[in-house]
Design a protein around this motif. Structure first.
Motif, PDB file in Angstrom:
ATOM      1  N   GLY A  84       0.817  -1.217   0.000  1.00 54.46           N
ATOM      2  CA  GLY A  84       0.000   0.000   0.000  1.00 54.46           C
ATOM      3  C   GLY A  84       0.844   1.258   0.000  1.00 54.46           C
ATOM      4  N   GLY A  85       1.916   1.255   0.782  1.00 49.56           N
ATOM      5  CA  GLY A  85       2.806   2.412   0.820  1.00 49.56           C
ATOM      6  C   GLY A  85       3.485   2.642  -0.516  1.00 49.56           C
ATOM      7  N   ALA A  86       3.836   1.554  -1.199  1.00 50.43           N
ATOM      8  CA  ALA A  86       4.494   1.666  -2.503  1.00 50.43           C
ATOM      9  C   ALA A  86       3.556   2.264  -3.547  1.00 50.43           C
ATOM     10  CB  ALA A  86       4.980   0.302  -2.968  1.00 50.43           C
ATOM     11  N   ILE A  87       2.276   1.910  -3.457  1.00 45.77           N
ATOM     12  CA  ILE A  87       1.298   2.485  -4.389  1.00 45.77           C
ATOM     13  C   ILE A  87       1.170   3.982  -4.157  1.00 45.77           C
ATOM     14  CG2 ILE A  87      -1.154   2.558  -4.982  1.00 45.77           C
ATOM     15  CD1 ILE A  87      -1.257  -0.450  -4.530  1.00 45.77           C
ATOM     16  N   LEU A  88       1.089   4.378  -2.895  1.00 40.98           N
ATOM     17  CA  LEU A  88       0.977   5.801  -2.569  1.00 40.98           C
ATOM     18  C   LEU A  88       2.228   6.569  -2.988  1.00 40.98           C
ATOM     19  CD1 LEU A  88      -0.640   5.597   0.989  1.00 40.98           C
ATOM     20  CD2 LEU A  88      -1.754   6.256  -1.157  1.00 40.98           C
ATOM     21  N   ALA A  89       3.400   5.923  -2.840  1.00 40.59           N
ATOM     22  CA  ALA A  89       4.665   6.570  -3.187  1.00 40.59           C
ATOM     23  C   ALA A  89       5.025   6.377  -4.662  1.00 40.59           C
ATOM     24  CB  ALA A  89       5.789   6.019  -2.309  1.00 40.59           C
ATOM     25  N   ASP A  90       4.203   5.629  -5.378  1.00 40.83           N
ATOM     26  CA  ASP A  90       4.436   5.333  -6.797  1.00 40.83           C
ATOM     27  C   ASP A  90       5.818   4.710  -7.002  1.00 40.83           C
ATOM     28  OD1 ASP A  90       3.732   5.192  -9.475  1.00 40.83           O
ATOM     29  OD2 ASP A  90       4.550   7.163  -9.960  1.00 40.83           O
ATOM     30  N   SER A  91       6.127   3.704  -6.164  1.00 38.56           N
ATOM     31  CA  SER A  91       7.411   3.013  -6.244  1.00 38.56           C
ATOM     32  C   SER A  91       7.204   1.613  -6.812  1.00 38.56           C
ATOM     33  CB  SER A  91       8.057   2.923  -4.861  1.00 38.56           C
ATOM     34  OG  SER A  91       9.181   2.073  -4.878  1.00 38.56           O
TER      35      SER A  91
END
Length: 201
Positions: A47-54
């Motif tokens: 989820g954090g990666a989606i928000l950070a676009d990583s």
């Protein structure tokens, strides 16, 4: 495995070690190895990666989740099919009640350990740091120790769990590295669960 031969001796030796500091450390190790916490961590990373676009961490989160689900599902199937008694339930290391679905007769392999090593395998594979790789595997190893120390598992349960978790982690990371590779995945169906071959092209 050789450890099965010495399960009783290892169990008796650890029984002479307890002290307050080690008890607290083992409690922390057991909590750290909770499979549900691992799945929550994988969800947070994804989820954090989606928000950070990583893209890198998104794939890492995916691999963490896939390896954990595969390890947990496989471990559960083996636990119930072997029905080995936990050390706190029986003094006999060879007390097996296959498909008995009884409390405390689901010792082999250790799910805390298999889940921890599946997570460590994925994280180590995505890291270039020798120190971080050692940290991941060191933490997973301590989880395994804590399960034996707390009388939840025999040593051979933990070793089998570690091997299973490592295998699941490697299967998943290899699958992602080679998109055309076929791999195993857990599958549920009415009345039971199992493993299925899946491919990705």
């Amino acid at each position: 495995p050789i450890s099965y031969t010495f399960d009783k001796q290892i169990h008796e030796k650890l029984a002479t070690l307890p002290n307050r500091s080690l008890n607290k450390a083992a409690d922390a190790g057991s909590l750290m190895g909770d499979p549900f916490i691992h799945l929550g961590l994988a969800t947070l990373v994804y989820g954090g990666a989606i928000l950070a676009d990583s893209a890198k961490w998104k794939e890492t989160g995916e691999m963490m989740g896939e390896a954990l689900i595969l390890a947990d599902a496989t471990t559960f199937i083996l636990k119930e099919s072997t029905g080995r008694g936990r050390p706190l339930a029986t003094s006999a290391k060879g007390d097996f009640r296959p498909f008995g679905f009884k409390n405390d007769y689901d010792s082999m392999p250790s799910m805390h350990t298999s889940s921890s090593f599946a997570l460590a395998s994925v994280l180590a594979a995505t890291s270039d740091s020798i120190i971080m790789k050692a940290t991941y595997y060191g933490a997973a190893t301590f989880v395994g120790f804590s399960r034996v120390y707390q009388n939840k598992h025999w040593a051979s349960d933990v070793i089998l769990g570690a091997a299973l978790g490592e295998l699941c982690g490697r299967v998943v990371t290899s699958f992602h590295a080679n998109k055309s590779r076929v791999t195993l995945a857990p599958q549920t169906y009415e009345g039971g669960a199992g493993l299925a071959l899946v491919g990705k092209w």
